[in-house]
Design a protein around this motif. Structure first.
Motif, short mmCIF file in Angstrom:
data_model
loop_
_atom_site.label_atom_id
_atom_site.label_comp_id
_atom_site.label_asym_id
_atom_site.label_seq_id
_atom_site.Cartn_x
_atom_site.Cartn_y
_atom_site.Cartn_z
N SER A 1 0.95 -1.17 -0.04
CA SER A 1 0.06 0.01 -0.02
C SER A 1 0.89 1.25 -0.03
O SER A 1 2.03 1.48 0.31
CB SER A 1 -0.74 0.05 1.25
OG SER A 1 -0.09 0.22 2.38
N LYS A 2 0.29 2.21 -0.28
CA LYS A 2 1.04 3.40 -0.20
C LYS A 2 1.52 3.98 1.18
O LYS A 2 2.69 4.45 1.31
CB LYS A 2 -0.12 4.78 -0.44
CG LYS A 2 0.75 6.11 -0.70
CD LYS A 2 -0.30 7.15 -1.17
CE LYS A 2 0.39 8.49 -1.19
NZ LYS A 2 0.46 8.96 0.03
N GLU A 3 0.64 3.68 2.28
CA GLU A 3 1.01 3.87 3.32
C GLU A 3 2.59 2.77 3.80
O GLU A 3 3.49 3.39 4.58
CB GLU A 3 0.07 3.32 4.60
CG GLU A 3 -1.10 4.12 4.50
CD GLU A 3 -2.25 3.72 3.62
OE1 GLU A 3 -1.84 3.09 2.57
OE2 GLU A 3 -3.34 3.92 3.90
N THR A 4 2.60 1.86 3.68
CA THR A 4 3.79 1.08 3.60
C THR A 4 4.96 1.61 2.71
O THR A 4 6.05 1.64 3.24
CB THR A 4 3.78 -0.25 2.79
OG1 THR A 4 2.47 -1.07 3.69
CG2 THR A 4 4.87 -1.11 3.16
N ASP B 1 5.13 4.64 1.97
CA ASP B 1 5.70 6.01 2.70
C ASP B 1 6.47 5.73 3.87
O ASP B 1 7.40 6.38 4.08
CB ASP B 1 4.35 6.82 3.01
CG ASP B 1 3.60 7.50 1.82
OD1 ASP B 1 4.43 7.83 0.84
OD2 ASP B 1 2.41 7.69 1.81
N SER B 2 6.22 4.62 4.68
CA SER B 2 7.09 4.49 5.76
C SER B 2 8.39 3.97 5.39
O SER B 2 9.30 4.31 6.07
CB SER B 2 6.40 3.51 6.86
OG SER B 2 6.24 2.37 6.13
N LYS C 1 10.20 7.39 4.24
CA LYS C 1 10.79 7.75 5.45
C LYS C 1 11.84 7.38 6.03
O LYS C 1 12.88 7.88 6.23
CB LYS C 1 9.44 7.80 6.32
CG LYS C 1 9.76 8.49 7.73
CD LYS C 1 9.94 9.94 7.78
CE LYS C 1 9.66 10.65 9.06
NZ LYS C 1 10.63 10.24 9.96
N ASN D 1 -3.78 -0.53 -3.04
CA ASN D 1 -3.94 0.92 -3.27
C ASN D 1 -5.19 1.30 -3.70
O ASN D 1 -5.99 0.51 -4.51
CB ASN D 1 -2.98 1.51 -4.08
CG ASN D 1 -1.61 1.81 -3.48
OD1 ASN D 1 -1.62 1.98 -2.28
ND2 ASN D 1 -0.45 1.60 -4.31
N GLN E 1 -5.71 6.89 -3.76
CA GLN E 1 -4.21 6.88 -3.61
C GLN E 1 -3.56 6.78 -4.71
O GLN E 1 -2.39 7.35 -4.94
CB GLN E 1 -3.85 5.57 -2.62
CG GLN E 1 -4.24 5.84 -1.37
CD GLN E 1 -4.06 4.46 -0.47
OE1 GLN E 1 -4.15 3.55 -0.87
NE2 GLN E 1 -3.47 4.72 0.74
#
Lengths: 488, 446
Positions: A433-436, A438-439, A442, B7, B11
């Motif tokens: 996912s985008k969240e993964t 992004d982390s 980072k 996604n 997103q």
């Protein structure tokens, strides 16, 4: 709690313990020396562990906790396509009618297995634009060897024995030249151009009457699409050679473009990459090989055929290169890939490739200011950075990889492809996912900062793992490759 | 949306904006129009999980499973009982969803387990060093032959005709383009004919390959074979059934230089032929000539014990075309299952399984002969498998047995035309006396 050092199973062994339960012997208990002459029997039993079932379960559970798999988190290991492995596919491979079937059973008693192989052949042929597949090859490298032998056999069947060379770009996987050697070829390496693609001028110089073929990964190991492929295919074919497609990077192009339409004649797929079967900590994978119509007679025997009524193995294939593995290869791995394709369908597979490419480009866009991008353009399913900037601060690609472990990520592939210094090869896959992402981005940003401010911190990593950096030189210099009790 | 693709559309839009393109299509701009697929792939409609399970259950239901059929078929793959605990442990995601242990700090689980596996294989075979696994028994034989050629600088391989026919076929394929010559060594009454070997050995013989128990189930008497082979400057490669090694003299004690075999009997299901694992072990002096991964012990910066992939300068990712083999992915998870199986059975359990196989096979043999429909095909001792001559049509016999939910033996005529009517029957600890009696009665009365 995870201990820092873990005892070996031999060290927890206690004489007299066991973790199995076997039925009593229900046939006459003849003395074994009556059945087998004494001189053929061993003097003492092999030194195997003696543990209870509880010991066994705890031992392997604790070992498993010292591992990192895709289920635990992000695994952007470039060229390895570490995508999520669907659970239902594991269940399907364990169905008794697949898992408990003997490979020599009468064909009448294995129609389901043969049908599954035949149908998977049809599906993979459609996805790649090939005519037929064999499932004997057990892994990608095994598929390469098989495909190259098919190329050799084809040349020889035409009475052309001069074809001794295989052309391989300098960005290729190490297995490519190693497989070419087993198939009896000499390797001719061609350099990549300033865009990271096969240098057409160099290629032209490399081609001659001894060229048997070209091995190419497309997109290549830099994550770049070899856009001159129609031209490359024309050049090789005009010189009388064939094109081999290393399918390691097939995850980038499903439903978008097919190797068969690009002009490739032979291809292997890594079912344990593109088709979601788990890698098992180093296998089993499966490396089925597909070929165009003209090469079908050379496939390893037997092939699986269907006459409209029944499925059967066809052994009468006089031009076949012969068998490359016992039975039909890694059958239950094929079951998982079949289940995956049926789950995804045509639109799903295209979405896989589109998302894989989107995710890689997102990482590229977000990290390009901090990490050197040797080939500055959009990528396909993976992006190759260089840690050259960080190297100036004394921090290498290896250090960055080790520091990522402290951030809870599996590192990218490092120092490959060989043509990029301090390479960091990142393949996010579509299942993240985008969240993964992004982390992860980072973490890479933070590490880049650490490299500037406190390079020693990065060079000492990892700190959070069960062991710190291991002395590989010592391991190779004085190899200790099995447990020996102190007394030995 | 797809359940394996997290996604959302929103997103995706955000990501495209950050990349600086307006559509995913733009990212594929490098692919020339002429080679684009301008239609959807022609695949069946995507299935829901329920539909998928129904379909695969239906397909698997069209196979005879050894859960529901009594299996007397072996010929290189054996129907052993796998303790429940193995599947629970081998299916832990930390093991099966990991890659090859390139990052040892987070792969100590796999690495230590394989180090333990290597130790167990050395114990079983009486050898000094084992690799982390090959694809299967057949490719292990072929790789051992290549290793012998590398070690001796010779190109001739002599292989006993009683080695598994599929191993011989794979050996031939692997040797096809590498200048190796393969010579078959005929048997005498189903076992090795030492006098016959004398005539075949030459100064180009790199290795002699034998199998024990051999393909006919017979235990070879390797007696002074290794002396004969070594005096010729050649290596001895012995292929063996790992379960038999609980009882039988190990290849290491018999002077073998390389031991290989099909590791399937160790905790790996029949799986219609794969994935299995090949094991390979050798005497110490050949360590650096071995193909494949090897795990070694070392220390970390704090002096703690740990494990890494080692002596990697043999391998393809470093040596490329000069590597000892092209193998990269091996069969790590199958090797893990094998190690778990050996640990679960342990010293006493493996011996017990071996003894059960041996006694049950002998009982089945004796009972089959009593029926009068079968006669001995050979005279030597056997372990879990034996050959008998049938006085009728074997294919018909197997067909009839199948109707009674019995999977019959292997017709040796398939690979040895001269052995028409000879039936290879395997018995493991799984077959009960009742099943054996039923099998014998039906086989003897057809």
């Amino acid at each position: 709690m995870i201990q820092k050092e873990k005892a070996l199973i031999f060290e927890i062994s206690r004489p007299g313990r066991f973790a199995c339960s076997l039925p009593e012997c229900d046939v006459p208990q003849k003395d074994l020396s009556e059945l087998i002459p004494g001189e053929l029997l061993r003097d003492s039993p092999p030194d195997l562990p003696e543990v209870s079932e509880v010991d066994l379960v705890r031992h392997y559970t604790r070992l498993s906790q010292r591992n990192y798999g895709v289920d635990a988190g992000f695994y952007p290991l470039g060229s390895c396509t570490m995508k999520y492995n669907p659970k239902v596919n594991e269940d399907m491979a364990c169905l008794s009618g697949f898992a408990n079937v003997h490979p020599y059973q009468d064909e009448k008693a294995v129609q389901g297995c043969l049908e599954l192989l035949w149908k998977t052949d049809r599906l993979l042929s459609e996805i790649t634009g090939m005519e037929r597949f064999t499932f004997q090859p057990a892994a990608g490298a095994h598929g390469e060897m098989t495909g190259l032998m098919i190329i050799k056999a084809w040349h020889e069947s035409r009475g052309d024995h001069a074809r001794t060379k295989i052309i391989i770009p300098d960005s290729a996987h190490g297995t490519n030249p190693a497989s070419a050697a087993i198939a009896g070829f000499n390797v001719v390496e061609v350099k990549s151009d300033e865009n990271g693609l096969v240098n057409l001028h160099e290629l032209e110089k490399a081609i001659d009457g001894e060229t048997a073929g070209l091995m190419l990964t497309n997109p290549n190991t830099l994550g770049l699409f070899e856009k001159h492929i129609p031209e490359i295919a024309r050049m090789i074919h005009e010189a009388g050679g064939l094109l081999y497609y290393d399918g390691a990077n097939m995850n980038a192009i499903m439903g978008v473009s097919r190797p068969g339409d690009m002009g490739f004649d032979v291809i292997h797929l890594n079912l344990h990459k593109t088709f979601s079967t788990p890698h098992g900590g180093g296998g089993p994978g499966a490396g089925p090989v597909g070929v165009v119509k003209e090469l079908v007679p050379f496939l390893p025997a037997p092939t699986v055929e269907y006459d409209g009524q029944r499925y059967y193995a066809d052994y009468t294939r006089p031009l076949s290169i012969g068998r490359v593995r016992s039975f039909h290869g890694n059958f239950t791995v094929v079951v998982k890939a079949y289940a995956y394709i049926l789950t995804m369908g045509a639109k799903g597979l295209r979405q896989v490739s589109e998302t894989a490419v989107l995710n890689a480009n997102y990482v590229l866009a977000k990290l390009r200011d901090l990490y050197h991008l040797p080939y500055d353009r959009h990528c396909m399913h993976e992006v190759v950075f260089s840690a050259e900037n960080q190297k100036k601060q004394g921090v290498s690609a290896l250090d960055i990889a080790k520091r990522l472990l402290d951030y809870g990520f599996h590192p990218p592939t490092i120092y490959f492809p060989l043509i990029v210094k301090e390479a960091l090869m990142i393949e996010p896959t579509e299942t993240e996912s985008k969240e993964t992402l992004d982390s992860f981005i980072k973490a890479m940003e933070d590490i880049s900062g650490e490299a500037k401010q406190d390079p020693e911190l990065v060079k000492g990593a990892p700190y959070s793992t069960v062991v710190s950096r291991l002395d590989e030189a010592m391991a190779a210099r004085k190899p200790k490759v099995r447990y020996m009790p102190m007394s030995e | 949306m797809q359940r394996y693709i997290p996604n959302t559309g929103e997103q995706q839009e955000e990501m495209l904006r950050d990349i600086g393109v307006s559509s995913i299509e733009e990212l594929f701009a490098d692919i020339p129009e002429s080679i684009r697929l301008k239609r959807d792939l022609d695949l069946p409609e995507a299935l829901s999980e329920m539909e998928l399970v129904r379909h695969l259950k239906e397909l698997s239901g069209r196979n005879a499973s050894t859960d529901e059929y009594a299996c007397f078929l072996g010929a290189g793959a054996y129907d052993h009982y796998i303790p429940s605990v193995i599947q629970h442990l081998v299916r832990r995601q930390e093991f099966y969803t990991a890659y090859t242990p390139y990052q040892p700090e987070i792969s100590q689980g796999t690495l230590q387990a394989i180090f333990e596996y290597q130790t167990m294989i050395c114990s079983l075979t009486g050898m000094d060093v084992s690799n982390a696994s090959m694809y299967d028994g057949a490719t292990a034989v072929a790789e051992a032959a290549a290793m012998a050629c590398r070690s001796t600088g010779r190109a001739g391989i002599i292989v006993a005709k009683t080695v598994h026919p599929q191993s011989c076929e794979v050996l031939r394929t692997y040797s096809r383009y590498t200048g190796r010559s393969i010579t078959e060594w005929d048997h005498k009454d189903g076992r090795l004919d030492l006098a016959g070997l004398e005539r075949l050995l030459s100064d180009d013989t790199a290795a002699v390959i034998v199998q024990s128990p051999n393909f006919f189930g017979l235990i070879e008497d390797l007696g002074n074979l290794s002396d004969m082979v070594h005096e010729n400057g050649s290596l001895l490669i012995v292929s063996c059934n790992p379960i038999s090694l609980a009882m039988l003299k190990p290849p290491g004690d018999l002077g073998a230089d390389i031991a290989v075999g099909e590791g399937q009997p160790l905790g790996n299901p029949l799986s219609f032929g794969g994935p299995y694992l090949g094991f390979m072990a050798a005497k110490e002096k050949f360590m650096r000539k071995m193909p494949g991964r090897i795990v070694g012990e070392t220390r970390d910066r704090q002096g703690r014990r740990g494990y890494v992939l080692t002596i990697q300068t043999r391998e393809q990712h470093i040596r490329r075309e000069k590597a000892t083999s092209n193998i990269c992915s091996n069969h790590s998870l199958n090797a893990l299952a094998a190690a778990m199986y050996l640990s679960a059975l342990g010293k006493s359990g493996l011996e017990k399984v071996a003894a059960l196989c041996c006694r049950k096979a002998r009982y089945t043999y004796d009972e089959l002969l009593k029926t009068g429909a079968f006669s001995p095909a050979f005279t030597g001792p056997f372990f879990n498998e034996f050959a008998v001559r049938y006085h009728g049509d074997i294919d018909r016999l197997n067909e009839k047995l199948l109707e009674h939910r019995i999977i019959g033996g292997y017709p040796l005529e398939r690979d040895y035309p001269e052995l028409k009517g000879v039936w290879l029957v395997a018995v493991t600890e799984k077959q009960t006396r009742k099943e054996i009696d039923d099998f014998v009665e039906r086989a003897g009365s057809l």
